[in-house]
Design an enzyme around this catalytic site. Sequence first.
Site, short mmCIF file in Angstrom:
data_model
loop_
_atom_site.label_atom_id
_atom_site.label_comp_id
_atom_site.label_asym_id
_atom_site.label_seq_id
_atom_site.Cartn_x
_atom_site.Cartn_y
_atom_site.Cartn_z
N VAL A 247 0.68 -1.34 0.10
CA VAL A 247 0.08 0.11 -0.09
C VAL A 247 0.92 1.25 0.21
O VAL A 247 0.77 2.16 -0.77
CB VAL A 247 -1.02 -0.01 1.36
CG1 VAL A 247 -1.60 1.39 1.31
CG2 VAL A 247 -1.88 -1.16 1.07
N ASP B 168 4.98 -22.84 6.17
CA ASP B 168 5.53 -23.99 5.97
C ASP B 168 6.95 -23.97 5.36
O ASP B 168 7.61 -24.86 5.27
CB ASP B 168 4.69 -24.87 4.95
CG ASP B 168 3.44 -25.17 5.56
OD1 ASP B 168 3.07 -25.23 6.97
OD2 ASP B 168 2.16 -25.24 4.88
O1 F6P Z 1 -0.27 -24.22 5.30
C1 F6P Z 1 -0.20 -23.86 6.51
C2 F6P Z 1 -0.86 -24.74 7.51
O2 F6P Z 1 -0.78 -24.19 8.63
C3 F6P Z 1 -0.11 -26.18 7.30
O3 F6P Z 1 1.35 -26.11 8.11
C4 F6P Z 1 -1.08 -27.22 7.92
O4 F6P Z 1 -1.11 -28.46 7.35
C5 F6P Z 1 -2.36 -26.66 7.32
O5 F6P Z 1 -2.17 -24.91 7.15
C6 F6P Z 1 -3.56 -26.28 8.34
O6 F6P Z 1 -4.60 -26.09 7.74
P1 F6P Z 1 -5.99 -25.63 8.30
O7 F6P Z 1 -5.57 -24.22 8.89
O8 F6P Z 1 -6.83 -25.15 7.20
O9 F6P Z 1 -6.51 -26.55 9.35
#
Ligand code: F6P
Length: 320
Positions: free
Chosen positions: A25, A128
């Site tokens: 922004v 991740d």
């Molecule tokens: O991609 C980030 C993450 O936290 C992963 O580490 C995990 O597997 C997933 O998202 C969990 O997803 P949600 O919050 O949809 O349960």
Amino acid sequence: MIKKIAVLTSGGDAPGMNAAIRSIVRTSYNNKIQVIGILNGYRGLCKNKMINLNNNKVSNIINRGGTFLGTARYMNFFEKKIRKIAIKNMQDKGIDALIVIGGNGTYAGANALHKMNFPCIGIPGTIDNDVFGTDYTIGYSTALETIVKSIDQLRDTSFSHQRISIVEIMGRKCGDLTLSAAIAGGCEFIVIPEIKYDEKKLIQNIKKSIKKGKKHAVVAITEHICNVKKLAKKIEFYTKKETRATILGHIQRGGSPVAFDRILASKMGFFSIELLLKKKFGKCIGIKNDKIIYHDIEKALNFMKKKINKKLIIISKNLY
Ligand code: F6P
């Protein structure tokens, strides 16, 4: 000529996403570009949930975790007819380009829009660290700190009770968070998706270390490899040592971003506007050896598989 852009965050939230939005922004303002914030990712885009952003609206957010724009996982976006609605919504508002902040799923959405001739840029935001073409994603370093702190706490109780503690760490199919957190947290055993899981061997190794005099230990394991509660029961049965499993869960995603993530997000936000001004569309941003770079999103999605740092695995094996 780029006059108006939109920004959205999609997929799992990550600390530092707000800092990236702020950077987009403010850099846009200095380049006379108007910014629209899209609420709740691609779902909000299709439902026309948009707000005007300006410098004031992004004040006081650099230190906040999550994403103030909201996020969602929106599988319908894989349908072309849904993406057509998204493009129409943006064209109706006079939006010239879209910046998306998220992980691989978010990139897939941006790539699909780019193929439909809508200019897009991707910024990697996920805890991740599994996005291709970048050494670090926004959010990874903060999550790592949070996890190490949790492991330290588990170690206190594990030591006091002379127990084995298993800690399940997020990361999907990527062991970066687990491996780094395990090294920083001094975990005795590490299980990551990049190395074939062998439960028997793990239990044997734990038994061996107990024989050698180990009174307590922490096992770090990436999610989705096994049922950690069941594993705890098995370890307890075969080693005769009390064992507990802790699933860290979404605690890992929250919290105020560490300085590294704030700076990374600020750099990437700035760079995304530079790319747009140079009319470089369909690109995703990364950091390699401390240099901000970019790739084709298409290439990042299809050809560049993110690899675990093998040296770090060797180092971890030498520490116990
Ligand atoms: O991609 C980030 C993450 O936290 C992963 O580490 C995990 O597997 C997933 O998202 C969990 O997803 P949600 O919050 O949809 O349960």
